[in-house]
Design a protein around this motif. Structure first.
Motif, PDB file in Angstrom:
ATOM      1  N   ALA A 106       0.821  -1.109   0.083  1.00 14.72           N
ATOM      2  CA  ALA A 106      -0.103   0.022  -0.008  1.00 14.72           C
ATOM      3  C   ALA A 106       0.822   1.075  -0.198  1.00 14.72           C
ATOM      4  N   PRO A 107       0.674   2.288  -0.820  1.00 15.75           N
ATOM      5  CA  PRO A 107       1.317   3.517  -0.920  1.00 15.75           C
ATOM      6  C   PRO A 107       1.676   4.123   0.292  1.00 15.75           C
ATOM      7  N   ASN A 108       0.635   4.097   1.130  1.00 10.20           N
ATOM      8  CA  ASN A 108       0.862   4.960   2.530  1.00 10.20           C
ATOM      9  C   ASN A 108       1.666   4.418   3.591  1.00 10.20           C
ATOM     10  N   TYR A 109       2.656   3.496   3.220  1.00  9.48           N
ATOM     11  CA  TYR A 109       3.272   2.946   4.439  1.00  9.48           C
ATOM     12  C   TYR A 109       4.507   3.852   4.933  1.00  9.48           C
ATOM     13  N   PRO A 110       4.889   4.886   4.236  1.00 10.22           N
ATOM     14  CA  PRO A 110       5.780   5.795   5.128  1.00 10.22           C
ATOM     15  C   PRO A 110       5.140   6.482   6.177  1.00 10.22           C
ATOM     16  N   GLU A 111       3.964   6.823   6.072  1.00 10.29           N
ATOM     17  CA  GLU A 111       2.895   7.489   7.024  1.00 10.29           C
ATOM     18  C   GLU A 111       2.499   6.170   8.176  1.00 10.29           C
ATOM     19  N   ILE A 112       1.991   5.010   7.649  1.00  8.91           N
ATOM     20  CA  ILE A 112       1.575   3.998   8.427  1.00  8.91           C
ATOM     21  C   ILE A 112       2.398   2.778   8.240  1.00  8.91           C
ATOM     22  N   ASN A 113       3.022   2.720   9.544  1.00 14.67           N
ATOM     23  CA  ASN A 113       4.149   1.572   9.890  1.00 14.67           C
ATOM     24  C   ASN A 113       3.945   1.226  11.249  1.00 14.67           C
ATOM     25  N   ALA A 114       4.480   0.039  11.559  1.00  9.43           N
ATOM     26  CA  ALA A 114       4.670  -0.524  12.747  1.00  9.43           C
ATOM     27  C   ALA A 114       5.679   0.498  13.671  1.00  9.43           C
ATOM     28  N   GLU A 115       6.877   0.762  13.079  1.00  5.62           N
ATOM     29  CA  GLU A 115       7.660   1.343  13.688  1.00  5.62           C
ATOM     30  C   GLU A 115       7.254   2.589  14.322  1.00  5.62           C
ATOM     31  N   LYS A 116       6.643   3.462  13.398  1.00  4.07           N
ATOM     32  CA  LYS A 116       5.991   4.715  13.789  1.00  4.07           C
ATOM     33  C   LYS A 116       4.986   4.725  15.006  1.00  4.07           C
ATOM     34  N   ALA A 117       4.224   3.305  14.846  1.00  7.73           N
ATOM     35  CA  ALA A 117       3.132   3.410  15.658  1.00  7.73           C
ATOM     36  C   ALA A 117       3.764   2.887  17.261  1.00  7.73           C
ATOM     37  N   VAL A 118       4.920   2.130  17.320  1.00  7.15           N
ATOM     38  CA  VAL A 118       5.156   1.734  18.511  1.00  7.15           C
ATOM     39  C   VAL A 118       6.123   2.878  19.004  1.00  7.15           C
ATOM     40  N   ALA A 119       6.436   3.854  18.553  1.00  7.94           N
ATOM     41  CA  ALA A 119       7.323   4.872  18.876  1.00  7.94           C
ATOM     42  C   ALA A 119       6.031   6.037  19.436  1.00  7.94           C
ATOM     43  N   ASP A 120       5.059   5.868  19.078  1.00  7.96           N
ATOM     44  CA  ASP A 120       4.036   6.917  19.650  1.00  7.96           C
ATOM     45  C   ASP A 120       3.005   6.350  20.310  1.00  7.96           C
ATOM     46  N   GLU A 121       3.044   6.792  21.671  1.00  3.93           N
ATOM     47  CA  GLU A 121       1.803   6.164  22.634  1.00  3.93           C
ATOM     48  C   GLU A 121       0.648   6.642  22.338  1.00  3.93           C
ATOM     49  N   THR A 122       0.424   7.500  21.317  1.00  2.00           N
ATOM     50  CA  THR A 122      -0.825   7.789  21.094  1.00  2.00           C
ATOM     51  C   THR A 122      -1.628   7.258  19.901  1.00  2.00           C
ATOM     52  N   SER A 123      -0.868   6.285  19.436  1.00  2.00           N
ATOM     53  CA  SER A 123      -1.176   5.633  18.371  1.00  2.00           C
ATOM     54  C   SER A 123      -2.238   4.472  18.432  1.00  2.00           C
ATOM     55  N   VAL A 124      -3.010   4.129  17.197  1.00  2.00           N
ATOM     56  CA  VAL A 124      -3.890   3.126  17.344  1.00  2.00           C
ATOM     57  C   VAL A 124      -3.151   1.717  18.064  1.00  2.00           C
ATOM     58  N   PHE A 125      -1.860   1.305  17.851  1.00  2.00           N
ATOM     59  CA  PHE A 125      -1.328   0.313  18.479  1.00  2.00           C
ATOM     60  C   PHE A 125      -1.552   0.385  20.175  1.00  2.00           C
ATOM     61  N   TYR A 126      -1.378   1.494  20.520  1.00  2.00           N
ATOM     62  CA  TYR A 126      -1.518   1.362  21.900  1.00  2.00           C
ATOM     63  C   TYR A 126      -2.925   1.349  22.526  1.00  2.00           C
ATOM     64  N   THR A 127      -3.874   1.625  21.656  1.00  2.00           N
ATOM     65  CA  THR A 127      -5.497   1.416  22.006  1.00  2.00           C
ATOM     66  C   THR A 127      -5.486   0.033  22.025  1.00  2.00           C
ATOM     67  N   TYR A 128      -5.094  -0.759  21.003  1.00  2.00           N
ATOM     68  CA  TYR A 128      -5.206  -2.377  21.152  1.00  2.00           C
ATOM     69  C   TYR A 128      -4.384  -2.965  22.059  1.00  2.00           C
ATOM     70  N   LYS A 129      -3.363  -2.402  22.421  1.00  2.00           N
ATOM     71  CA  LYS A 129      -2.546  -2.821  23.669  1.00  2.00           C
ATOM     72  C   LYS A 129      -3.250  -2.882  24.888  1.00  2.00           C
ATOM     73  N   LYS A 130      -3.952  -1.662  25.155  1.00  2.00           N
ATOM     74  CA  LYS A 130      -4.711  -1.631  26.232  1.00  2.00           C
ATOM     75  C   LYS A 130      -6.051  -2.485  26.295  1.00  2.00           C
ATOM     76  N   LEU A 131      -6.633  -2.341  25.170  1.00  2.00           N
ATOM     77  CA  LEU A 131      -7.946  -3.455  25.097  1.00  2.00           C
ATOM     78  C   LEU A 131      -7.532  -4.700  25.398  1.00  2.00           C
ATOM     79  N   ILE A 132      -6.218  -5.330  24.978  1.00  2.00           N
ATOM     80  CA  ILE A 132      -5.965  -6.628  25.215  1.00  2.00           C
ATOM     81  C   ILE A 132      -5.726  -6.889  26.884  1.00  2.00           C
ATOM     82  N   GLU A 133      -4.836  -5.855  27.311  1.00  2.76           N
ATOM     83  CA  GLU A 133      -5.013  -5.858  28.736  1.00  2.76           C
ATOM     84  C   GLU A 133      -6.325  -5.837  29.481  1.00  2.76           C
ATOM     85  N   MET A 134      -7.098  -5.138  29.082  1.00  4.71           N
ATOM     86  CA  MET A 134      -8.487  -5.166  29.765  1.00  4.71           C
ATOM     87  C   MET A 134      -9.132  -6.544  29.775  1.00  4.71           C
ATOM     88  N   ARG A 135      -8.972  -7.249  28.520  1.00  5.07           N
ATOM     89  CA  ARG A 135      -9.299  -8.612  28.126  1.00  5.07           C
ATOM     90  C   ARG A 135      -9.070  -9.632  29.137  1.00  5.07           C
TER      91      ARG A 135
END
Length: 545
Positions: A437-466
């Motif tokens: 997908a052409p948007n990978y420079p903006e949307i990627n795991a490296e950027k997501a893990v480095a940003d605590e406001t990213s979608v990744f941390y919402t999923y991480k928190k939801l898993i902990e709650m489960r």
């Protein structure tokens, strides 16, 4: 949490071909998965489910299995799989394999023998019927388009293939077939796997072979002996063991799914159903450019939540998999970065408050989108290419078909996992088997893990709650405001506790509904502070005791 408690577990689906390539040949592989286990452990999931990695011509990306006991060299070796399991176990992760045994590849030795003559010992391993050259045994339709019977010149009979022409349906009424399959499942249990996902498992028992006014589903969906077969499989393989099972159910019913998953029936742990992912299929037609029906989405989810809960069954809950478009492009909005992030978090929060075992598909946790392919030569999926031919024959323009595929193709989920901003998103050093997908420079795991406001941390928190909150596992569910055209609202309750989930599925500001109390502790949200109204794509979980 004990990882063996699958009711509190979260499963991460890996599509190996598109996950991570360790060799540079452009195709993901098992060693590539091993390289990313730390990422998955950090996310916090419990199980990794691999789509099929067995020997296969890959006509249907591995769901056309030609040898159940060997690994496709494209993905690696059996030793690689063992190494993956060992390293996953060291990190507290479990591994589930995917098995397709409604059908095999026509390259499977059983079918090669079956095709030789009518009196071959393997003939009855498959479903062969008489017909004439231009008149198949029944009018049933293949799930991939066209008639579901394939003529064989050698023996002047047809074999049933509910999917691709190279996927011949096995005859589960033949006890030898069932014994062969059970022996194979036990082989993988002995190998050390922790669970199985069973492909279209409710299609195993075929009923009468008659013409139909429709595609013929009524003759092979949840067929006459299906519960007998699945119970027998349970008793002869995984039953009573620490093995998690989930069945993919095609066009099924709540009553059947209760039977498949009620513990006392000794069939499966849990089931996937897809009714909530057909809310953008007007009149049941997948290949359209239609938007989704929000009210129908809520009604479908809640009907299944209430029905399965009352029947003591168990759901798998999910938005995405290898056969579905990316949910943020489908039910959210990906036109701006702000909308993409907010709607991806909103969709996560509204799903993960439901009862069942949550499944996350690779890239969903960073908010990956549909790739927006604009040319037919960018697509690889057999179903998509068949649909292209059929739609063009019906008179659709090239652009009309491209607009439909852009929304509905299975390849929307199969583009390479976006790891970082390097070429091909860090998926491969070579040329990927399908474009990134052409948007990978903006949307990627490296950027997501480095940003605590990213979608990744919402999923991480939801898993902990489960893992931590019993109310998410066992609580009753009460749907609210079901006719509201913007809000998805429900409440979970257990022993005097309550958890309100409220999500605004629109890109507009919506007044807080009078019927819903605002007090309580906000456990998770996709906005920093609570407001008196619900902002675009806002979602909250509010806890009260």
């Amino acid at each position: 949490m004990a990882v063996s408690d699958w009711k509190k577990s979260v499963v991460y689906q890996v599509y190996p071909k598109s996950f991570n390539d360790s060799t540079g040949d452009g195709t993901g592989d098992i060693r590539g998965i091993i390289e990313k286990l730390d990422y998955l452990a950090f996310l916090g999931v419990d199980y990794i489910w691999l789509t099929p990695v067995y020997e296969s011509p890959m006509r249907d990306n591995g769901y056309d299995i030609s040898n159940y006991y060997e690994i496709n060299p494209e993905f690696g070796t059996k030793e690689d799989l063992k190494a993956l399991m060992d390293e996953a176990h060291e990190k507290g992760l479990k591994v589930m394999l995917d098995l397709a045994f409604n059908h095999t590849s026509t390259a499977h030795p059983w079918f090669v023998e079956s095709k030789k003559s009518k009196d071959n010992p393997y003939r009855d391993y498959y479903i062969w019927k008489d017909g004439t050259y231009d008149s198949p045994p029944t009018s049933w339709e293949s799930k991939f388009g066209g008639n579901a019977w394939q003529y064989d010149d050698n023996t002047n009979q047809y074999y049933l293939r509910l999917f691709d022409v190279t996927q011949a349906d096995l005859n589960w009424d033949n006890e030898k077939v069932r014994s062969e399959i059970y022996e194979m499942i036990n082989y993988w249990i002995d190998f050390g796997v922790d669970g199985f996902r069973f492909d279209v498992v409710n299609l195993l028992s075929k009923g009468e072979f008659k013409d139909s006014d429709g595609p013929g589903k009524e003759f092979y969906t949840d067929g006459p002996r299906i519960h007998e077969y699945i119970h027998e499989m349970n008793r002869r393989t995984f039953g009573g063991k620490e093995i998690m099972t989930v069945g993919e159910m095609s066009s099924t019913t709540i009553d059947h799914c209760i039977k498949y998953t009620a513990p006392e029936r000794e069939e499966l742990n849990s089931v996937f159903n897809f009714h909530h992912l057909k809310v953008d299929y007007p009149g049941g037609e997948k290949w359209t450019d239609a938007s989704y029906d929000f009210i129908l989405l809520k009604e479908t989810l809640m009907k299944w939540q209430l029905g399965i809960h009352e029947g003591n069954g168990w759901n798998a809950i999910f938005w995405c998999n290898h056969d579905q478009p990316r949910v943020v492009s489908r039910f959210g909005k990906d036109d701006t970065e702000e909308n993409r992030v907010r709607s991806a978090k909103m969709l996560a929060i509204s799903l993960h408050g439901l009862q069942g075992t949550p499944y996350i598909y690779q890239g969903e946790e960073i908010g990956m989108t549909n790739p927006g392919f604009s040319r037919i030569d960018q697509y690889r999926d057999v179903e998509t290419l068949n649909a292209y031919d059929i739609l063009r024959e019906k008179g659709y323009s090239y652009q009309q078909v491209m607009d439909i595929l852009k929304k509905k193709s299975r390849d929307n989920a199969r583009t390479p996992m976006q790891w970082d901003g390097s070429p091909h998103a860090g998926f491969t050093d070579g040329e990927p088997w399908i474009e990134t997908a052409p948007n990978y420079p903006e949307i990627n795991a490296e950027k997501a893990v480095a940003d605590e406001t990213s979608v990744f941390y919402t999923y991480k928190k939801l898993i902990e709650m489960r893992h931590e909150m019993e109310i998410l596992t066992s609580g009753d569910i009460r749907p609210m405001l079901m006719k509201d055209r913007n809000l998805f609202v429900y409440e979970r309750t257990l022993d005097g506790e309550s958890l309100l989930v409220i999500a605004n599925y629109s890109d507009k500001y919506v007044a807080w509904p009078e019927e819903v109390a605002r007090d309580g502790e906000v456990l998770i949200s996709n906005y920093d502070v609570k407001d008196n109204e619900l902002r675009p794509f806002e979602a909250l979980m509010i806890y009260r005791k």
